[in-house]
Design an enzyme around this catalytic site. Sequence first.
Site, PDB file in Angstrom:
ATOM      1  N   SER A   1       0.789  -1.228   0.000  1.00 31.65           N
ATOM      2  CA  SER A   1       0.000   0.000   0.000  1.00 31.65           C
ATOM      3  C   SER A   1       0.821   1.277   0.000  1.00 31.65           C
ATOM      4  CB  SER A   1      -0.941   0.007   1.210  1.00 31.65           C
ATOM      5  OG  SER A   1      -0.218  -0.033   2.428  1.00 31.65           O
TER       6      SER A   1
ATOM      7  N   HIS B   1      -5.696  -3.703  -1.174  1.00 33.56           N
ATOM      8  CA  HIS B   1      -5.502  -2.675  -2.201  1.00 33.56           C
ATOM      9  C   HIS B   1      -5.554  -3.273  -3.608  1.00 33.56           C
ATOM     10  CE1 HIS B   1      -4.632   0.738   0.463  1.00 33.56           C
ATOM     11  NE2 HIS B   1      -4.117  -0.174   1.267  1.00 33.56           N
TER      12      HIS B   1
ATOM     13  N   LYS C   1     -12.521  -0.448   1.629  1.00 34.86           N
ATOM     14  CA  LYS C   1     -11.865   0.331   0.583  1.00 34.86           C
ATOM     15  C   LYS C   1     -12.744   0.313  -0.674  1.00 34.86           C
ATOM     16  CE  LYS C   1      -7.207  -0.033   2.457  1.00 34.86           C
ATOM     17  NZ  LYS C   1      -7.567  -0.556   3.785  1.00 34.86           N
TER      18      LYS C   1
END
Length: 427
Positions: A214, A242, A273
Amino acid sequence: MSLGTAVRSFVRPVGGILRPPASVLNRGYAAIAEARSVLENELDSIRTAGTWKGERIITSKQGPQISVDGSRGTILNFCANNYLGLSSHPEVVQAGIDALKTYGAGLSSVRFICGTQDLHKNLEQKLAEFHQREDCILYASCFDANAGLFEVLLGPDDAILSDELNHASIIDGIRLCRAKRLRYKHMDLSDLETKLKESQSSRMRLVVTDGVFSMDGDVAPLQGICGLAEQYGAMVFIDECHATGFLGPRGRGTDELLGVMDRVHIVNSTLGKALGGAAGGYTVGPKPLIDLLRQRSRPYLFSNSLPPPVVGCATRAVELLLASNEIAESMTAKTMRFRNRMTQAGFTIAGSAHPICPVMLGDARLASLMSDDMLKLGVYVIGFSFPVVPKGKARIRVQISAAHTDEDIDRCVDAFIQTGKKHGVVS
């Protein structure tokens, strides 16, 4: 004697007995004063180093354009993990409202007591389908998923081989595990092979890596990792926080992007996310593992169930991705637009073609000052410094969203150029 007098005569001596002597109280106050001094000194050292992390206050919903307390007008947001723009997607929001009305605000319970609703099982089923794995277990966060996995899966006779730059939650989860721990150099297949050879006497071995790292936006070499794992009889785990939702042809993640979905055995990821951005994490993998986690994983057993509105939002987000990959498809062009323009302007951008675009600056104070100046120009970005990243590698981490327009990206680059010239980063 009246009742009141009797009570007062009874309470007074008891109070005297229970009250600590003055010397004890003084020692207690001295301990607190000493602790306060230690803490204040530590805080001062953080400020002096330029690594103080303030918290800006957002006064609007999350999105590519936000309102920030103390700033005038609309601000472009280029540092959220809202990769697909689903945090405020109308269908995702409505699903949360519907779940709130139907299932309530929360369960007031852990899962195994009275905290499992049909919507929890439905989301777990959809996530297992999305990742093409046998089963899924939900957690309050992916931090909890990482904290709850390794201790259950591996024991003293096993070994865990971890990339040296893995996320803090992976590191903390590994610390709870009694298996032998070996760290290999970042994305270094040769060093990983050395560690695999060193651990051949172990009962079980697990190679652990972020799918995408990340801080730098670099993608783990999963094809090589899987090849080595198969050669030496090890399993492979990836953290996909991610990557889930937007990497790979259908947004399934790094393992799909690199063609190794059937060679990665365990995947942890997040709902916080790309998948709606609210909260929650999960593990997908073999059903016996998931069943064992339900019996022994401490963060699962001792944490309240995910609130129904959060589950409702995440479920709708996953349904949108199962139905179409149209949102994810727009990410590559937008990411490369930003990277190419910034590189042409003279900035150093770490990583590869990932929407995480770290603008490398080196100096922590510079990263902080530039991010403050960017906000004055209407662009919200944050400087990252130690201990979030290694000393000397401070950066401003820009994150591209599918919700950003080309005009948004160009405005962000123009603000970087203006700020970079002011601070001597570019000419």
